[in-house]
Design a protein around this motif. Structure first.
Motif, mmCIF file in Angstrom:
data_model
loop_
_atom_site.group_PDB
_atom_site.id
_atom_site.type_symbol
_atom_site.label_atom_id
_atom_site.label_comp_id
_atom_site.label_asym_id
_atom_site.label_seq_id
_atom_site.Cartn_x
_atom_site.Cartn_y
_atom_site.Cartn_z
ATOM 1 N N VAL A 177 -9.036 12.129 3.854
ATOM 2 C CA VAL A 177 -8.358 10.885 4.224
ATOM 3 C C VAL A 177 -6.990 10.855 3.571
ATOM 4 C CG1 VAL A 177 -10.439 9.505 4.611
ATOM 5 C CG2 VAL A 177 -9.421 9.601 2.321
ATOM 6 N N ALA A 178 -6.049 10.102 4.174
ATOM 7 C CA ALA A 178 -4.687 9.992 3.646
ATOM 8 C C ALA A 178 -4.124 8.629 4.016
ATOM 9 C CB ALA A 178 -3.797 11.099 4.218
ATOM 10 N N ILE A 179 -3.190 8.143 3.214
ATOM 11 C CA ILE A 179 -2.534 6.860 3.452
ATOM 12 C C ILE A 179 -1.391 7.058 4.438
ATOM 13 C CG2 ILE A 179 -1.158 5.012 2.440
ATOM 14 C CD1 ILE A 179 -3.981 4.774 1.545
ATOM 15 N N VAL A 180 -1.393 6.297 5.525
ATOM 16 C CA VAL A 180 -0.328 6.380 6.528
ATOM 17 C C VAL A 180 0.921 5.666 6.017
ATOM 18 C CG1 VAL A 180 0.367 5.698 8.864
ATOM 19 C CG2 VAL A 180 -1.965 6.522 8.452
ATOM 20 N N THR A 181 2.061 6.329 6.162
ATOM 21 C CA THR A 181 3.339 5.696 5.829
ATOM 22 C C THR A 181 4.168 5.387 7.074
ATOM 23 O OG1 THR A 181 4.432 7.848 5.517
ATOM 24 C CG2 THR A 181 3.423 6.825 3.584
ATOM 25 N N ILE A 237 0.840 -1.205 0.000
ATOM 26 C CA ILE A 237 0.000 0.000 0.000
ATOM 27 C C ILE A 237 0.872 1.251 0.000
ATOM 28 C CG2 ILE A 237 -1.705 1.326 1.307
ATOM 29 C CD1 ILE A 237 -2.740 -1.361 2.419
ATOM 30 N N VAL A 238 1.870 1.266 0.873
ATOM 31 C CA VAL A 238 2.744 2.433 0.981
ATOM 32 C C VAL A 238 3.538 2.643 -0.307
ATOM 33 C CG1 VAL A 238 4.761 3.381 2.163
ATOM 34 C CG2 VAL A 238 2.894 2.358 3.483
ATOM 35 N N ALA A 239 4.086 1.577 -0.863
ATOM 36 C CA ALA A 239 4.877 1.691 -2.090
ATOM 37 C C ALA A 239 4.023 2.236 -3.237
ATOM 38 C CB ALA A 239 5.473 0.338 -2.467
ATOM 39 N N GLY A 265 -8.973 9.541 13.547
ATOM 40 C CA GLY A 265 -8.631 8.144 13.781
ATOM 41 C C GLY A 265 -8.144 7.472 12.526
ATOM 42 N N TYR A 266 -8.078 6.160 12.592
ATOM 43 C CA TYR A 266 -7.477 5.376 11.527
ATOM 44 C C TYR A 266 -8.375 4.190 11.154
ATOM 45 C CZ TYR A 266 -3.392 7.840 13.390
ATOM 46 O OH TYR A 266 -2.531 8.794 13.835
ATOM 47 N N VAL A 267 -8.296 3.824 9.904
ATOM 48 C CA VAL A 267 -8.951 2.621 9.406
ATOM 49 C C VAL A 267 -7.856 1.688 8.902
ATOM 50 C CG1 VAL A 267 -10.619 1.650 7.794
ATOM 51 C CG2 VAL A 267 -10.979 3.947 8.729
ATOM 52 N N SER A 268 -7.803 0.497 9.460
ATOM 53 C CA SER A 268 -6.783 -0.472 9.019
ATOM 54 C C SER A 268 -7.385 -1.432 8.001
ATOM 55 C CB SER A 268 -6.239 -1.246 10.224
ATOM 56 O OG SER A 268 -7.280 -1.843 10.962
ATOM 57 N N PRO A 269 -6.592 -1.853 7.025
ATOM 58 C CA PRO A 269 -7.102 -2.805 6.025
ATOM 59 C C PRO A 269 -7.312 -4.165 6.673
ATOM 60 C CG PRO A 269 -4.744 -2.442 5.731
ATOM 61 C CD PRO A 269 -5.194 -1.474 6.780
ATOM 62 N N PRO A 270 -8.151 -4.985 6.054
ATOM 63 C CA PRO A 270 -8.403 -6.328 6.618
ATOM 64 C C PRO A 270 -7.181 -7.236 6.502
ATOM 65 C CG PRO A 270 -9.480 -6.076 4.486
ATOM 66 C CD PRO A 270 -8.932 -4.728 4.860
ATOM 67 N N PRO A 327 1.662 1.416 8.823
ATOM 68 C CA PRO A 327 1.737 1.738 7.401
ATOM 69 C C PRO A 327 0.612 1.055 6.631
ATOM 70 C CG PRO A 327 3.916 1.238 8.251
ATOM 71 C CD PRO A 327 2.949 0.902 9.351
ATOM 72 N N GLY A 328 0.002 1.784 5.730
ATOM 73 C CA GLY A 328 -1.109 1.253 4.953
ATOM 74 C C GLY A 328 -2.470 1.581 5.517
#
Length: 228
Positions: free
Chosen positions: A175-179, A61-63, A223-228, A156-157
């Motif tokens: 929203v933004a992608i956490v690195t 995800i980060v890459a 807050g944050y949403v984590s992928p499954p 990350p992700g």
């Protein structure tokens, strides 16, 4: 994702050398005014399958998100972008098959999907879409929502959600992608789709981002949403 400037027709002009005739210049200028300047869609390729194959899901995800840093639309006020076009959403009056809508959530969803995260893009219950709040709603429905003050350390992700407002009609502003989420920082390091600190309709990074630059509305990290 800025909330201040609605999409408008492009107004970019280019200068042309004297070798062009007046008639050709007029035709090109009219076309440019109508369509804006189309750039960058093919300039930011995702990492190769071979590269991604050796990475974990969060690393992928980060890459993928970082591979798009510097992508922008021109003119920015058009909001024409390739990420909304990927999901076949937004208005169609854009060059080169792009689509126009505020696209921070479309970018985050695109990065997740390209990395192999399984979810449904749509507008039904439990689906992710171009609304920033849809990530919160998906996370809350799937046990993947982590409030900022819960002690959760973002991974990350994850997707960081800003300016969350709950109630009968929930909303969020960005929203933004956490690195990374380094100890001692007030907020995470992120990749923003649709801009943040330097503009809008651009992919850029943010360091320790505890607020999103979205105008007068409250845009604090929720807050944050984590992928499954």
């Amino acid at each position: 994702m800025r909330a201040l400037r609605p999409p408008q027709p492009g107004q970019s002009l280019r200068r042309f050398g004297p070798i062009l005739g007046v008639g050709a210049v007029a035709i090109i200028l009219v076309a440019t005014l109508h369509r804006g300047v189309f750039r960058n869609t093919n300039s930011f390729q995702v990492p190769s399958e071979a590269t991604l194959a050796g990475l974990s899901l969060p690393q992928r995800i980060v890459a993928i998100a970082k591979s798009q840093v510097g992508y922008s639309t021109e003119p920015s006020i058009s909001y024409c972008n390739k990420f909304s076009a990927y999901w076949d959403v937004g208005t169609e009056d854009c060059p080169g098959g792009e689509r126009a809508e505020k696209w921070c959530a479309d970018f985050a969803a695109w990065a997740w999907q390209k990395a192999g995260v399984h979810f449904t893009y749509g507008y039904g219950p439990g689906e992710i879409n171009g609304a920033a709040v849809s990530f919160y709603e998906w996370g809350a429905a799937n046990g993947k929502w982590h409030p900022a003050r819960s002690g959760y350390v973002a991974a990350p992700g994850d997707v960081a959600v800003y300016g969350l407002s709950l109630g009968a009609d929930p909303s969020a502003v960005h929203v933004a992608i956490v690195t990374d989420d380094a100890p001692g920082q007030r907020g995470p390091d992120v990749v923003n789709g649709d801009g943040d600190q330097t503009g809008f309709s651009v992919v850029e990074t943010g360091t320790g981002q505890v607020r999103a630059d979205t105008g007068p509305d409250d845009s604090t990290l929720a807050g944050y949403v984590s992928p499954p």
